[in-house]
Design an enzyme around this catalytic site. Structure first.
Site, PDB file in Angstrom:
ATOM      1  N   CYS A   2     -12.858 -19.788   6.702  1.00  0.00           N
ATOM      2  CA  CYS A   2     -13.463 -20.431   7.857  1.00  0.00           C
ATOM      3  C   CYS A   2     -14.562 -21.384   7.400  1.00  0.00           C
ATOM      4  O   CYS A   2     -15.345 -21.054   6.512  1.00  0.00           O
ATOM      5  CB  CYS A   2     -14.069 -19.468   8.866  1.00  0.00           C
ATOM      6  N   ARG A  27     -11.144 -24.332   3.649  1.00  0.00           N
ATOM      7  CA  ARG A  27     -11.587 -22.953   3.847  1.00  0.00           C
ATOM      8  C   ARG A  27     -10.737 -22.203   4.863  1.00  0.00           C
ATOM      9  O   ARG A  27     -10.895 -20.995   5.059  1.00  0.00           O
ATOM     10  CB  ARG A  27     -13.042 -22.930   4.310  1.00  0.00           C
ATOM     11  N   TRP A  74      -9.698 -19.381   9.483  1.00  0.00           N
ATOM     12  CA  TRP A  74      -8.687 -18.618   8.746  1.00  0.00           C
ATOM     13  C   TRP A  74      -8.702 -17.242   9.390  1.00  0.00           C
ATOM     14  O   TRP A  74      -9.677 -16.496   9.263  1.00  0.00           O
ATOM     15  CB  TRP A  74      -9.066 -18.536   7.270  1.00  0.00           C
ATOM     16  N   ASN A 100     -18.296 -17.294  10.526  1.00  0.00           N
ATOM     17  CA  ASN A 100     -17.457 -17.111   9.329  1.00  0.00           C
ATOM     18  C   ASN A 100     -17.814 -15.752   8.762  1.00  0.00           C
ATOM     19  O   ASN A 100     -18.966 -15.517   8.418  1.00  0.00           O
ATOM     20  CB  ASN A 100     -17.772 -18.231   8.324  1.00  0.00           C
ATOM     21  N   GLY A 101     -16.850 -14.840   8.701  1.00  0.00           N
ATOM     22  CA  GLY A 101     -17.131 -13.492   8.181  1.00  0.00           C
ATOM     23  C   GLY A 101     -16.455 -12.449   9.047  1.00  0.00           C
ATOM     24  O   GLY A 101     -15.530 -12.759   9.800  1.00  0.00           O
ATOM     25  N   GLU A 485      -0.532 -17.940 -14.541  1.00  0.00           N
ATOM     26  CA  GLU A 485      -1.128 -19.026 -13.754  1.00  0.00           C
ATOM     27  C   GLU A 485      -0.045 -20.022 -13.304  1.00  0.00           C
ATOM     28  O   GLU A 485      -0.060 -20.486 -12.162  1.00  0.00           O
ATOM     29  CB  GLU A 485      -2.233 -19.710 -14.577  1.00  0.00           C
ATOM     30  N   LYS A 489       0.732 -20.861  -9.383  1.00  0.00           N
ATOM     31  CA  LYS A 489       0.705 -22.234  -8.839  1.00  0.00           C
ATOM     32  C   LYS A 489       1.998 -22.512  -8.088  1.00  0.00           C
ATOM     33  O   LYS A 489       1.984 -23.030  -6.991  1.00  0.00           O
ATOM     34  CB  LYS A 489       0.567 -23.284  -9.955  1.00  0.00           C
ATOM     35  N   GLU A 492       2.322 -20.415  -4.786  1.00  0.00           N
ATOM     36  CA  GLU A 492       1.395 -20.684  -3.686  1.00  0.00           C
ATOM     37  C   GLU A 492       1.616 -22.048  -3.028  1.00  0.00           C
ATOM     38  O   GLU A 492       1.376 -22.183  -1.837  1.00  0.00           O
ATOM     39  CB  GLU A 492      -0.070 -20.469  -4.089  1.00  0.00           C
ATOM     40  N   HIS A 508      12.401  -5.472 -20.223  1.00  0.00           N
ATOM     41  CA  HIS A 508      12.151  -4.219 -19.503  1.00  0.00           C
ATOM     42  C   HIS A 508      12.274  -4.405 -17.991  1.00  0.00           C
ATOM     43  O   HIS A 508      11.694  -3.642 -17.233  1.00  0.00           O
ATOM     44  CB  HIS A 508      10.768  -3.672 -19.876  1.00  0.00           C
ATOM     45  N   LYS A 607      -9.238 -21.462   0.367  1.00  0.00           N
ATOM     46  CA  LYS A 607      -9.783 -21.655  -0.968  1.00  0.00           C
ATOM     47  C   LYS A 607     -10.883 -20.656  -1.293  1.00  0.00           C
ATOM     48  O   LYS A 607     -11.039 -20.214  -2.415  1.00  0.00           O
ATOM     49  CB  LYS A 607     -10.346 -23.074  -1.089  1.00  0.00           C
TER      50      LYS A 607
HETATM   51  C1  G6P Z   1      -8.368 -17.935  -3.461  1.00  0.00           C
HETATM   52  C2  G6P Z   1      -8.022 -19.324  -3.930  1.00  0.00           C
HETATM   53  C3  G6P Z   1      -7.694 -19.312  -5.424  1.00  0.00           C
HETATM   54  C4  G6P Z   1      -8.841 -18.697  -6.203  1.00  0.00           C
HETATM   55  C5  G6P Z   1      -9.232 -17.322  -5.675  1.00  0.00           C
HETATM   56  C6  G6P Z   1     -10.547 -16.852  -6.279  1.00  0.00           C
HETATM   57  O1  G6P Z   1      -7.249 -17.131  -3.508  1.00  0.00           O
HETATM   58  O2  G6P Z   1      -6.935 -19.839  -3.180  1.00  0.00           O
HETATM   59  O3  G6P Z   1      -7.464 -20.628  -5.866  1.00  0.00           O
HETATM   60  O4  G6P Z   1      -8.474 -18.575  -7.546  1.00  0.00           O
HETATM   61  O5  G6P Z   1      -9.424 -17.373  -4.255  1.00  0.00           O
HETATM   62  O6  G6P Z   1     -11.558 -17.714  -5.858  1.00  0.00           O
HETATM   63  P1  G6P Z   1     -12.875 -18.009  -6.669  1.00  0.00           P
HETATM   64  O7  G6P Z   1     -13.607 -19.014  -5.836  1.00  0.00           O
HETATM   65  O8  G6P Z   1     -13.618 -16.700  -6.750  1.00  0.00           O
HETATM   66  O9  G6P Z   1     -12.505 -18.514  -7.998  1.00  0.00           O
END
Ligand code: G6P
Length: 612
Positions: A2, A27, A74, A100-101, A485, A489, A492, A508, A607
């Protein structure tokens, strides 16, 4: 999670708020809403969907007013819908709130409010909070300011809120606990936002509100109090970010811009910290802890998502060079399992945003148990650096694309520096080894530039595998977290199911999935496990899998077996993650674009995850 924006001044509040919401859309983007105060009327516009949907909806409305606030959501409590969108109002419709929260005791509060006659329009915890404020104001016959303060003493949970009232055209009230809030100070105007991005084009002077602080803003002045009613002296800081950092700069997407920024962001993350010719690493942010680092028994890294993958890379580097045992934990798991921590431990929180709720909770717990806390964060002034004892900022610049790219490589750079710094402190590398390593590290930004030139080839590969339903990413050593990673990517942003695995573990389980439809992406560069990875490639080929291999330039052997190869420059093993990650980012990006996905704002994600 949010984004919130507030404005009080003499500009058209709608314009400031909407522009701010666009900047904060990373956000959350389930729904958006704005409240405006105009000639004694409190007008609220809200809509499920993105900020642009709200703009279309409100296009023919009278959007005047110089006091307003807005929210991009969100969803936590209540599905994304018009009625669950913020702002929410009190029973009499005179008070409005954005939040937000999460208000954790909203159930009990709601029950009590219902029994005293309140009815609710939404399923949200936020609406309960504004009714609770209204109830206190009416029952205890106090001002709105006092009612907000009393209410915040009685709620449990996390919040960044802004409250406005139809009867108070010269007041915005903002408060925070656990969720971020920044106040921008202009000439007879104030701005409020979840981060500085909506503020930077109007003023450089900001105050980061601290937990349990409440700000009362009028056009003329600002008063900050603790919720215990003591007056606080604000610490005014100057913003370092510039407006052009928040714009796409000619790229189609923020993600592509941020991928291409990596030569610079990696360089910025090591600027002033390495002295290759002298063989010296300097980390000003943690230098007071040098003695401690010389003698520690272990390091615990806590993080979430991509930052956790950076932590895994850090484990390889720190153990290899500093010879200190490292444990890497998901922050969310760590905090709930009564971990064994002592004063001798250093706990490192890695976080791009510096606001991730689980990571914050993990370090709060570790701090209570006496550990020394370091933060490796990107957002200056965010919560994690503030509650850490010391840290290393990553200096990647603002990252807007929800899928993390340049923040990851900046985190890996910071961890590389830390590994070398500790190796130097603990006498685990010779001066000449360090000179060689730092000389090579200094060249990495140029090698990243070279790696980015694989873009067209990667685009062609993306075209051939874009319709796959599943995808496997395999690597060994520090190539394993790179594989994780790469898989993250892809899933997502393109919604293709993807898994990262240590290459040796393939037999395995995942090997059962391999058929002629299954792309398998190998990190197959010339390092210590090269021969073993070749065997794994053969195992995939003999089951007709499609092999895409990231190889060291000039490699002939893998090229004979793989369907597609992507060459990256030769480097020492220590720097492999910084180079091998780049093609995987580009591959996911192109596949997602070809599949018509919203690359910068993938569905259901946000994010900055400020809820547990
Ligand atoms: C969310 C974001 C990711 C990020 C993760 C941790 O899932 O979409 O891109 O890696 O949070 O966030 P941070 O700000 O703690 O790195």
């Amino acid at each position: 999670m949010c984004g919130i924006v507030g404005y009080i001044g003499n500009r058209k509040a709608w314009d400031v708020v909407i522009k701010g919401l666009h900047r904060l859309e990373y956000r959350g983007y389930d729904s958006a809403g704005v409240a405006l105060l105009d000639n004694g009327n409190l007008n609220i516009y809200k809509k499920a969907g993105k900020v642009s949907t709200l703009e279309e909806f409100a296009a023919d409305k009278d959007l005047s007013g110089t006091l307003g606030m807005g929210h991009t959501r969100w969803a936590t409590h209540g599905a994304p819908s018009d009625r669950n969108s913020h702002p929410h109002t009190s029973g009499d419709g005179k008070l409005a709130i954005i939040h937000n929260g999460i208000i954790e005791n909203y159930g009990a509060l709601k029950e009590a409010l219902v029994s005293s006659g309140h009815t609710f329009q939404s399923d949200t915890d936020t609406e309960v909070l504004i009714h609770f404020i209204e109830e206190i104001k009416n029952q205890e016959k106090v001002s709105l300011r006092e009612a907000v303060r009393i209410a915040l003493n009685r709620v449990v949970g996390a919040y960044a809120i802004v409250v406005m009232s139809q009867d108070e055209p010269d007041q915005l009230i903002a408060a925070r606990k656990g969720s971020p809030l920044v106040i921008g100070i202009g000439e007879k105007e104030y701005f409020i936002a979840s981060d500085a991005s909506p503020i930077v084009e109007y003023t450089k002077n900001v105050v980061y509100l601290k937990d349990s602080e409440i700000a009362f803003l009028s056009r003329e002045d600002m008063l900050i109090k603790h919720i215990d009613n003591t007056v606080q002296t604000p610490y005014i800081q100057e913003l370092e970010i510039k407006l052009d950092m928040l714009e796409k700069g000619g790229y189609d997407h923020f993600m592509l811009k941020e991928i291409n920024e990596q030569p610079r962001s990696i360089k910025d993350s090591m600027r002033g910290r390495i002295y290759p010719t002298e063989g010296k690493v300097q980390l000003g942010g943690i230098k007071e802890y040098a003695e401690k680092l010389k003698n520690i028994d272990r390091i615990i890294i806590v993080a979430c998502g991509t930052s956790w993958h950076a932590g895994l890379v850090g484990e390889y580097l720190l153990e290899e060079y500093s010879r200190v045992p490292v444990e890497v934990e998901y922050a969310s798991e760590f905090r709930y399992r009564n971990p064994i921590i002592s004063e001798r431990d250093v706990v490192i929180a890695i976080s791009q945003s510096g606001e991730t709720a689980d990571t914050m909770a993990a370090i709060t717990l570790a701090k209570e148990k006496g550990a020394t806390i370091f933060g490796i964060c990107n957002v200056v002034g965010s919560s994690i650096p503030r509650i850490s004892h010391a840290g290393i900022y990553t200096h990647a610049g603002p990252e807007i694309g929800v899928a993390s790219t340049k923040a990851f490589t900046a985190q890996v750079t910071a961890l590389t520096l830390l590994a070398f710094y500790m190796a130097q402190l603990r006498g685990k590398v010779t001066q000449s080894e360090l000179i060689n390593l730092l000389t090579e590290l200094d060249e990495i930004p140029a090698l990243v530039t070279k790696t980015l030139k694989t873009n067209d080839k990667i685009k062609a590969i993306a075209e051939t595998i874009k319709d796959s339903r599943n995808c496997l990413f395999l690597g060994r050593g520090s190539g394993f977290p790179v594989a994780l990673e790469g898989a993250l990517k892809l899933k997502e942003i393109s919604y293709i199911h993807a898994e990262g695995y240590p290459a040796a573990e393939m037999k395995h389980g995942p090997i059962a999935l391999i058929d002629a439809e299954m792309p398998v992406i190998f990190i197959a560069t010339k390092n210590s496990s090269y021969e073993k990875v070749i065997s794994n490639i053969q195992e995939v080929k003999s089951r007709s899998g499609i092999v895409v291999a990231i190889v060291t330039e000039g490699d002939k052997e893998v090229a004979k077996m793989a369907d597609y190869v992507i060459e990256i420059p030769d480097s020492s093993e220590a720097f492999l993650p910084l180079l091998a990650t780049i093609p995987l980012q580009l591959l996911s990006y192109h596949i997602a674009v070809m599949r018509g996905c919203n690359v910068d704002q993938p569905r259901n994600l946000a994010k900055s995850v400020t809820v547990e």
